[in-house]
Design an enzyme around this catalytic site. Sequence first.
Site: not given
Ligand code: CP
Ligand code: NVA
Length: 305
Positions: A101, A128, A131, A223, A263, A291
């Site tokens: 990540r 993502h 997701q 989101d 999400c 997920r």
């Molecule tokens: N939706 C999602 O990726 O959640 P987290 O940021 O908690 O992993």
């Molecule tokens: N768009 C958000 C998604 C979190 C799962 C972010 O990048 O923070």
Amino acid sequence: MQRDLKSILDLSTVDVHKILNLTQTLKNKPLSKNKFLQGKSVGLVFEKPSNRTRVSFEVGVYHFGGKCIYLSPGEINLGVRESVADVAKTLSRYLDLIVARTFSQETIEELSVHADIPIINGLSDLYHPCQGLTDLFTIQEKFEDLANVNITYVGDGNNVTHSLLIAASKVGANVTVATPQGFEVNEEILQQVQKEAEKTGSVIKTTHDPKEAVTGADVVYTDTWISMGQEEEAKEKLAKFEGFRVNRSLCAHAKENFVFMHCLPAHRDQEVCKNTIDGEHSIVFDQAENRLHTQKAIMLFLLDN
Ligand code: CP
Ligand code: NVA
């Protein structure tokens, strides 16, 4: 043979359907393939916080009999404590898979270039994919025929939007995205999505009018307005996103049996009203549960020869 999942653009339509089918199999029987990762180790290299992505991968690896090692942002400090290339080369000597990540998508690409093991993008500023694949599975679970579903995304044109668009375009689902001016989806990605859509029959539209976008929607998706790493822009963005909040009056334009998706994490009464996310149309916790099943399917798809 597909090795990494850097973006859903890496996958063919056939691959996407394979992952959706595997997800269903694993959802029906969570402990099937319980020896699949026996003796294997998976590293989670995260530059940002996480609940769903981290926990679903950790539990998924546990279900498969493997070992998960979480490397928090301060631990590895990608590119600061040592170079991304050195991290990739070192971890390849210990691990069988890396879930990363990151802030920049380039870090994912660099890990992929230098690692000898598969890399899964667990979210970058641009994509993502885990997701997006989960979202597709969740929508298929509710509507069965993805080719006739109208998905409307309202809010920031961000990583989640990009992966939702790409995922939908791979299977012929329709997507309309409504963003404020200046927060549109990435133009290059939109062009790639339109190319996919030409092949699969998806209809992809963008607008600045949320009401127009939601009219006739089967799925209303939003989101956060402030993604991780954008905290300094919060004040300016919040003002510009007024009018893009998903609430009952906006959803009144959707189809009667629409579903609401997010999400998560969600910010009640910012991008979505409490009565919508906690109301009878919301499927956000089915989506969150999925997920787990989808992450497992992705690992199986990439690692099971
Ligand atoms: N939706 C999602 O990726 O959640 P987290 O940021 O908690 O992993
Ligand atoms: N768009 C958000 C998604 C979190 C799962 C972010 O990048 O923070």
